[in-house]
Scaffold this motif. Structure first.
Motif, PDB file in Angstrom:
ATOM      1  N   VAL A  38       0.847  -1.187   0.000  1.00 46.71           N
ATOM      2  CA  VAL A  38       0.000   0.000   0.000  1.00 46.71           C
ATOM      3  C   VAL A  38       0.886   1.240   0.000  1.00 46.71           C
ATOM      4  O   VAL A  38       1.981   1.245   0.574  1.00 46.71           O
ATOM      5  N   PHE A  39       0.411   2.264  -0.659  1.00 43.94           N
ATOM      6  CA  PHE A  39       1.052   3.570  -0.600  1.00 43.94           C
ATOM      7  C   PHE A  39       0.471   4.312   0.595  1.00 43.94           C
ATOM      8  O   PHE A  39      -0.691   4.112   0.958  1.00 43.94           O
ATOM      9  N   TYR A  40       1.260   5.192   1.195  1.00 43.16           N
ATOM     10  CA  TYR A  40       0.715   5.961   2.315  1.00 43.16           C
ATOM     11  C   TYR A  40       1.293   7.359   2.351  1.00 43.16           C
ATOM     12  O   TYR A  40       2.397   7.628   1.880  1.00 43.16           O
ATOM     13  N   VAL A  41       0.499   8.270   2.890  1.00 46.30           N
ATOM     14  CA  VAL A  41       0.922   9.628   3.203  1.00 46.30           C
ATOM     15  C   VAL A  41       0.553   9.848   4.658  1.00 46.30           C
ATOM     16  O   VAL A  41      -0.613   9.714   5.032  1.00 46.30           O
ATOM     17  N   SER A  42       1.531  10.135   5.480  1.00 45.18           N
ATOM     18  CA  SER A  42       1.287  10.268   6.918  1.00 45.18           C
ATOM     19  C   SER A  42       1.487  11.705   7.385  1.00 45.18           C
ATOM     20  O   SER A  42       2.490  12.349   7.055  1.00 45.18           O
ATOM     21  N   ALA A  43       0.538  12.185   8.163  1.00 46.81           N
ATOM     22  CA  ALA A  43       0.631  13.503   8.797  1.00 46.81           C
ATOM     23  C   ALA A  43       0.940  13.349  10.281  1.00 46.81           C
ATOM     24  O   ALA A  43       0.750  14.282  11.064  1.00 46.81           O
ATOM     25  N   ARG A  44       1.416  12.161  10.663  1.00 51.39           N
ATOM     26  CA  ARG A  44       1.694  11.868  12.069  1.00 51.39           C
ATOM     27  C   ARG A  44       3.177  12.075  12.361  1.00 51.39           C
ATOM     28  O   ARG A  44       4.039  11.590  11.635  1.00 51.39           O
ATOM     29  N   LEU A 113      -7.905   6.661  -2.833  1.00 55.80           N
ATOM     30  CA  LEU A 113      -7.293   7.405  -1.736  1.00 55.80           C
ATOM     31  C   LEU A 113      -8.204   7.240  -0.533  1.00 55.80           C
ATOM     32  O   LEU A 113      -9.333   7.732  -0.519  1.00 55.80           O
ATOM     33  N   TYR A 114      -7.717   6.543   0.484  1.00 55.89           N
ATOM     34  CA  TYR A 114      -8.531   6.155   1.637  1.00 55.89           C
ATOM     35  C   TYR A 114      -8.132   6.966   2.871  1.00 55.89           C
ATOM     36  O   TYR A 114      -6.946   7.100   3.179  1.00 55.89           O
ATOM     37  N   VAL A 115      -9.132   7.493   3.571  1.00 57.08           N
ATOM     38  CA  VAL A 115      -8.922   8.239   4.809  1.00 57.08           C
ATOM     39  C   VAL A 115      -9.583   7.453   5.939  1.00 57.08           C
ATOM     40  O   VAL A 115     -10.806   7.290   5.962  1.00 57.08           O
ATOM     41  N   HIS A 116      -8.770   6.948   6.870  1.00 51.85           N
ATOM     42  CA  HIS A 116      -9.279   6.073   7.931  1.00 51.85           C
ATOM     43  C   HIS A 116     -10.047   6.859   8.996  1.00 51.85           C
ATOM     44  O   HIS A 116     -10.064   8.098   9.007  1.00 51.85           O
ATOM     45  N   GLY A 117     -10.642   6.120   9.915  1.00 48.72           N
ATOM     46  CA  GLY A 117     -11.396   6.732  10.998  1.00 48.72           C
ATOM     47  C   GLY A 117     -10.571   6.899  12.259  1.00 48.72           C
ATOM     48  O   GLY A 117      -9.336   6.870  12.237  1.00 48.72           O
ATOM     49  N   MET A 118     -11.245   7.043  13.399  1.00 44.85           N
ATOM     50  CA  MET A 118     -10.584   7.313  14.669  1.00 44.85           C
ATOM     51  C   MET A 118      -9.872   6.074  15.207  1.00 44.85           C
ATOM     52  O   MET A 118     -10.088   4.952  14.747  1.00 44.85           O
ATOM     53  N   GLY A 119      -8.993   6.305  16.170  1.00 41.17           N
ATOM     54  CA  GLY A 119      -8.378   5.213  16.912  1.00 41.17           C
ATOM     55  C   GLY A 119      -7.572   4.247  16.082  1.00 41.17           C
ATOM     56  O   GLY A 119      -7.554   3.049  16.366  1.00 41.17           O
ATOM     57  N   THR A 120      -6.880   4.734  15.040  1.00 42.14           N
ATOM     58  CA  THR A 120      -6.137   3.858  14.139  1.00 42.14           C
ATOM     59  C   THR A 120      -4.673   4.264  14.125  1.00 42.14           C
ATOM     60  O   THR A 120      -4.345   5.397  13.755  1.00 42.14           O
ATOM     61  N   SER A 121      -3.782   3.367  14.514  1.00 46.29           N
ATOM     62  CA  SER A 121      -2.356   3.670  14.489  1.00 46.29           C
ATOM     63  C   SER A 121      -1.859   3.653  13.054  1.00 46.29           C
ATOM     64  O   SER A 121      -2.550   3.193  12.138  1.00 46.29           O
ATOM     65  N   HIS A 123       0.553   1.816  11.730  1.00 46.78           N
ATOM     66  CA  HIS A 123       0.702   0.440  11.251  1.00 46.78           C
ATOM     67  C   HIS A 123      -0.654  -0.217  11.004  1.00 46.78           C
ATOM     68  O   HIS A 123      -0.815  -0.977  10.040  1.00 46.78           O
ATOM     69  N   GLU A 124      -1.635   0.070  11.848  1.00 41.65           N
ATOM     70  CA  GLU A 124      -2.983  -0.459  11.613  1.00 41.65           C
ATOM     71  C   GLU A 124      -3.551   0.114  10.323  1.00 41.65           C
ATOM     72  O   GLU A 124      -4.238  -0.599   9.577  1.00 41.65           O
ATOM     73  N   ALA A 125      -3.278   1.382  10.059  1.00 41.41           N
ATOM     74  CA  ALA A 125      -3.759   1.983   8.819  1.00 41.41           C
ATOM     75  C   ALA A 125      -3.202   1.230   7.614  1.00 41.41           C
ATOM     76  O   ALA A 125      -3.920   0.961   6.643  1.00 41.41           O
ATOM     77  N   TRP A 126      -1.916   0.887   7.658  1.00 42.24           N
ATOM     78  CA  TRP A 126      -1.326   0.107   6.570  1.00 42.24           C
ATOM     79  C   TRP A 126      -2.008  -1.265   6.450  1.00 42.24           C
ATOM     80  O   TRP A 126      -2.389  -1.692   5.365  1.00 42.24           O
ATOM     81  N   GLN A 127      -2.130  -1.948   7.591  1.00 43.31           N
ATOM     82  CA  GLN A 127      -2.670  -3.315   7.589  1.00 43.31           C
ATOM     83  C   GLN A 127      -4.130  -3.339   7.151  1.00 43.31           C
ATOM     84  O   GLN A 127      -4.535  -4.186   6.344  1.00 43.31           O
ATOM     85  N   TYR A 128      -4.921  -2.426   7.687  1.00 44.66           N
ATOM     86  CA  TYR A 128      -6.337  -2.408   7.352  1.00 44.66           C
ATOM     87  C   TYR A 128      -6.557  -2.034   5.887  1.00 44.66           C
ATOM     88  O   TYR A 128      -7.459  -2.568   5.230  1.00 44.66           O
ATOM     89  N   THR A 129      -5.742  -1.121   5.382  1.00 47.38           N
ATOM     90  CA  THR A 129      -5.876  -0.725   3.983  1.00 47.38           C
ATOM     91  C   THR A 129      -5.527  -1.882   3.062  1.00 47.38           C
ATOM     92  O   THR A 129      -6.212  -2.126   2.057  1.00 47.38           O
ATOM     93  N   ALA A 130      -4.476  -2.622   3.392  1.00 47.98           N
ATOM     94  CA  ALA A 130      -4.103  -3.787   2.589  1.00 47.98           C
ATOM     95  C   ALA A 130      -5.223  -4.819   2.580  1.00 47.98           C
ATOM     96  O   ALA A 130      -5.554  -5.390   1.533  1.00 47.98           O
ATOM     97  N   PHE A 145      -4.296   7.926   3.645  1.00 46.99           N
ATOM     98  CA  PHE A 145      -3.872   9.148   4.318  1.00 46.99           C
ATOM     99  C   PHE A 145      -4.006   8.914   5.819  1.00 46.99           C
ATOM    100  O   PHE A 145      -5.100   8.673   6.325  1.00 46.99           O
ATOM    101  N   CYS A 146      -2.874   8.964   6.519  1.00 45.88           N
ATOM    102  CA  CYS A 146      -2.831   8.662   7.947  1.00 45.88           C
ATOM    103  C   CYS A 146      -2.801   9.976   8.743  1.00 45.88           C
ATOM    104  O   CYS A 146      -1.774  10.652   8.784  1.00 45.88           O
ATOM    105  N   TRP A 147      -3.913  10.328   9.330  1.00 47.25           N
ATOM    106  CA  TRP A 147      -3.969  11.565  10.111  1.00 47.25           C
ATOM    107  C   TRP A 147      -3.740  11.248  11.584  1.00 47.25           C
ATOM    108  O   TRP A 147      -3.905  10.097  12.017  1.00 47.25           O
ATOM    109  N   PRO A 148      -3.315  12.218  12.384  1.00 43.38           N
ATOM    110  CA  PRO A 148      -2.847  11.927  13.751  1.00 43.38           C
ATOM    111  C   PRO A 148      -3.956  11.710  14.773  1.00 43.38           C
ATOM    112  O   PRO A 148      -4.247  12.569  15.599  1.00 43.38           O
TER     113      PRO A 148
END
Length: 383
Positions: A38-44, A113-121, A123-130, A145-148
């Motif tokens: 998965v590709f990712y862009v992190s704002a964390r 381009l996927y934007v996850h919900g709350m309470g997601t680390s 690494h979880e964002a990577w795993q869940y997106t895959a 897109f991994c927001w903090p």
């Protein structure tokens, strides 16, 4: 009032911890020779090499490679171990993503381009997106897109928010992360033309995306000139009235197709309903809930759609994780992303329309080739 707060806190603690419960069986071996990228862009921000819940001064771009576990009764093959991750500068990120997109053939010539919900680390964002990508039954590239967010659904009690401080913090962060999302979006769109891009937000991610597109006139103006292939809100944790009366009309010109997936049985959304005291756009169970104007947004009910939930999750889970929603993900990519008309959902008993125009997905999922064989192409919502 205090009793209601305690009750809401207890429900939050239970409902948001349930998705973290893993199968009680021991770890299973990996699927030989199969890896997901998965590709990712992190704002964390990073703290000693680990992602934190604080905003970063600059965006981080990269790719993550994961290997799948063999299925167990409760994970159904959704488990992922992170094998490698690669940091890229924005130019290299665009190059890699563009190359990956060019390998796609119509009608699946798109990226998500996927934007996850709350309470997601991170690494979880990577795993869940895959996992979500694989559940769609296609090979289209996904960018997350991994927001903090806080990285957990429950945080230390605060005087004003017993057990719900994590929710309130992430909600505030969703309101403030719009600038980072706009910057990430601009980089992604350098690699993926709007006509090939599907933007998908889940749960509280819908709050972030909706606010950013509504309030950032530059971002919205650019999309009005070159609309997205599709803008999707998956079980959005957004005030239902605000979504219908403000967001839906404002975002009409930002995407050729606008879709909202809703459900009746999402326990995490029920908690969000209690915390906010107002109906949520993605939760159809309220008596005063109503669908947005069908000319503005196409509404799809996934309450009875196919999932990968095992025995434990189907009975005690929150029914919230997008990575388990097979029917939703197939519809998202193969119907919406591949620009098939809504009536193609009737093929193979995949979905049927209510008298009020809301589509309801069924538990049966036809093959990707069968759905793509439907000749009816999406030509736009009636105006």
């Amino acid at each position: 009032m205090r009793l209601a707060s305690l009750r809401a806190g207890w429900l939050v603690a239970v409902a948001l911890l349930l998705p973290a419960c893993r199968s009680m069986s021991r770890a299973t071996p990996h699927v030989s020779g199969v890896a997901d990228t998965v590709f990712y862009v992190s704002a964390r921000a990073r703290a000693e090499g680990r992602d934190s819940r604080e905003p970063a001064p600059t965006l981080e771009f990269g790719m993550a490679v994961m290997q799948r576990h063999r299925g167990t009764p409760d994970d159904r093959g959704l488990g992922r171990d992170i094998m490698d991750s690669v940091l890229l500068d924005s130019a290299r990120f665009v190059e890699q993503l563009r190359t990956r997109l060019q390998a796609q053939r119509a009608p699946l010539d798109l990226a998500v381009l996927y934007v996850h919900g709350m309470g997601t680390s991170l690494h979880e964002a990577w795993q869940y997106t895959a996992a979500a990508s694989v559940q769609s039954g296609t090979q289209v590239p996904w960018i997350v897109f991994c927001w903090p967010v806080s990285g957990t659904g429950v945080s230390r009690p605060q005087p004003h928010a017993f057990f719900t401080a994590g929710y309130h913090r992430d909600a505030a962060m969703a309101d403030s992360a719009g600038a980072a999302f706009a910057l990430a979006f601009s980089v992604v769109r350098t690699a993926v033309p709007s006509t090939q891009l599907v933007v998908v937000s889940h749960s509280m991610g819908g709050k972030l995306v909706g606010r950013a597109l509504h309030e950032d006139s530059t971002l919205r103006g650019g999309l009005e000139q070159a609309p997205l292939r599709a803008l999707v809100f998956a079980i959005p944790d957004v005030n239902a009235q605000a979504f219908n009366d403000t967001l839906a009309p404002a975002l009409r010109s930002t995407a050729t197709r606008r879709v909202m997936y809703v459900t009746r049985n999402d326990r995490a959304m029920m908690i969000a309903r209690r915390i906010n005291g107002t109906p949520r756009a993605g939760l159809r169970s309220d008596d005063d809930w109503r669908a947005p104007d069908s000319a503005l947004v196409e509404t799809v009910d996934v309450t009875n759609a196919a999932t990968t939930e095992g025995w434990f999750q189907s009975r005690f889970g929150s029914h919230h994780a997008i990575k388990r929603k097979t029917g939703l993900l197939v519809d998202l990519v193969v119907i919406v992303g591949a620009q098939r008309d809504a009536t193609c959902r009737s093929r193979g008993g995949f979905g049927e329309a209510d008298a009020d125009g809301i589509w309801r997905l069924q538990r049966v999922v036809p093959t990707t080739s069968d759905l793509l064989a439907c000749p009816a192409m999406y030509t736009g919502a009636p105006r």
